[in-house]
Scaffold this motif. Structure first.
Motif, short mmCIF file in Angstrom:
data_model
loop_
_atom_site.label_atom_id
_atom_site.label_comp_id
_atom_site.label_asym_id
_atom_site.label_seq_id
_atom_site.Cartn_x
_atom_site.Cartn_y
_atom_site.Cartn_z
N THR A 95 -53.32 -7.53 -23.55
CA THR A 95 -53.60 -6.15 -23.17
C THR A 95 -53.76 -6.08 -21.66
O THR A 95 -54.20 -7.04 -21.02
CB THR A 95 -54.87 -5.59 -23.82
N GLN A 136 -54.77 -1.66 -23.01
CA GLN A 136 -53.54 -1.17 -23.63
C GLN A 136 -52.69 -2.37 -24.04
O GLN A 136 -52.40 -3.24 -23.22
CB GLN A 136 -52.76 -0.27 -22.66
N TYR A 178 -51.06 -1.46 -30.50
CA TYR A 178 -50.37 -0.42 -29.75
C TYR A 178 -50.16 0.77 -30.68
O TYR A 178 -49.70 0.63 -31.80
CB TYR A 178 -49.02 -0.93 -29.25
N THR A 191 -43.10 -2.29 -22.88
CA THR A 191 -44.11 -1.98 -21.87
C THR A 191 -43.53 -2.14 -20.47
O THR A 191 -42.89 -3.14 -20.16
CB THR A 191 -45.34 -2.89 -22.02
#
Length: 268
Positions: A174, A178, A252, A184
Motif C-alpha cells: 500500500t 491505498q 483495493y 496503479t
C-alpha cells in the motif's frame, strides 16, 4: 505501473546511472450490466477530480496543504460510496441464481487476492519518505544550491521503493493506505503526489506484507535507493524503515476500468 517505472529507470541509466539521476532531479449480462454501471459512475467521479479540481501546480496562490486536505475529505467520501456500490453489485450478482453468473463469480474469487481485491495481513515493513526540512528548502530557493528538486520526494523515489519491495517478495503493498494493483499509477503534481486520483502530501508511507528480512535486504540492494539515501543524509530528507510482526493492508476498492489503455487486439 511496471512499464512506467521501467521506462523511468532506463532513462536514468542513459544519463549516467540511478545515483546521478536521483541527484539531478526523482484485473451473464446482469453481472456485467451492474458492474459497468458502477464502473462508469466511478470514472465520472475520478474524471471530475482530475479535470475540474483546483490547480495543484507550484506557484498557486491556494494554500496547498489546505487544498490537499479538502480534496482528501471529498475523495475519501466518494471512494467509500464506490466501495459500497461494489459490495452491492457483488451481493446482487450472488443472488441472481444464474449458473453462468455463479461460474463467473467462482472464477473471480480465485483471482481476487492476487489482483489486490482482498485484504492481506501478515508480517512486513513500512517505509516512510519525507521532504527535507523547510529551512533547508528555503535556503536552497534563496541561493539555488542544491536545486530544490533534489530536496523533495518525487514519484520516482516512491516507485523505486515499491519496485524493491516487489523484488523482495512482497505479497501486497500500500501507498498511503491505498492498495497497489497492476494499474496503479503515481505522478507528481507540484509539491504533491497523485495516487488513484487522490492528492497526497508528505510524509509518504509505503507498507508491504512479506518477509521483513528479505524486504529490507531488497531495499539495501537498490542502487536508486542508495542514491536517495545519500541525498537524504546530506540534506535531511526522511527515510525510515520499520519492521512489523503484523500489518493489515486493505483491499483495493476503486474502479478496475482502464482509462488510458486498451488491449493490443483493439489498438490502432
Amino acid at each position: 505501473m511496471n512499464t512506467e517505472r521501467d521506462a523511468q529507470h532506463s532513462q536514468a541509466r542513459a544519463k549516467g546511472g540511478p545515483r546521478r539521476s536521483r541527484l539531478s532531479k526523482r484485473a451473464s449480462w446482469r453481472l456485467l450490466a451492474l458492474a459497468s454501471f458502477a464502473a462508469a459512475g466511478t470514472l465520472l467521479i475520478t474524471s471530475g477530480i482530475d479535470a475540474q479540481g483546483s490547480d495543484l501546480r507550484a506557484g498557486s496562490v491556494v494554500d496547498l496543504s489546505t487544498l490537499v486536505r479538502d480534496q482528501r475529505v471529498d475523495t475519501d467520501s466518494v471512494q467509500k460510496r464506490v466501495a459500497d456500490l461494489n459490495h452491492e453489485v457483488n451481493a446482487l450478482s450472488a443472488g441472481v441464481g444464474d449458473k453462468e453468473v455463479a461460474r463467473l463469480q467462482t472464477r473471480i474469487e480465485k483471482v481476487r487476492a492476487p489482483a489486490g481485491l482482498a485484504p492481506v495481513s501478515g508480517p512486513g515493513i513500512t517505509v516512510t519518505l519525507m521532504d527535507a526540512p523547510d529551512d533547508v528548502i528555503n535556503r536552497a530557493i534563496a541561493d539555488g544550491t542544491p536545486p530544490t528538486e533534489a530536496l523533495v520526494v518525487h514519484q520516482q523515489d516512491i516507485q523505486a521503493v515499491v519496485n524493491a519491495l516487489w523484488l523482495g517478495g512482497a505479497t501486497a503493498i500500500t501507498i498511503m493506505d491505498q492498495r497497489v494493483i497492476s494499474t496503479t499509477g503515481i505522478k507528481c503534481v507540484g509539491p504533491t503526489v497523485i495516487l488513484h486520483g487522490v492528492p497526497y502530501s508528505p510524509p509518504y508511507v509505503i507498507s508491504a506484507v512479506g518477509n521483513p528480512t528479505d524486504l529490507k535486504a531488497a531495499l539495501d540492494h537498490s542502487d536508486y535507493i542508495d542514491a536517495y539515501r545519500t541525498v537524504a543524509d546530506q540534506y535531511g530528507l526522511g527515510y525510515a524503515v520499520a519492521g512489523s510482526r503484523r500489518l493489515s493492508l486493505p483491499a483495493y476498492e476503486g474502479t478496475l476500468e482502464l482509462r488510458y489503455a486498451k488491449p493490443l487486439s483493439q489498438a490502432g
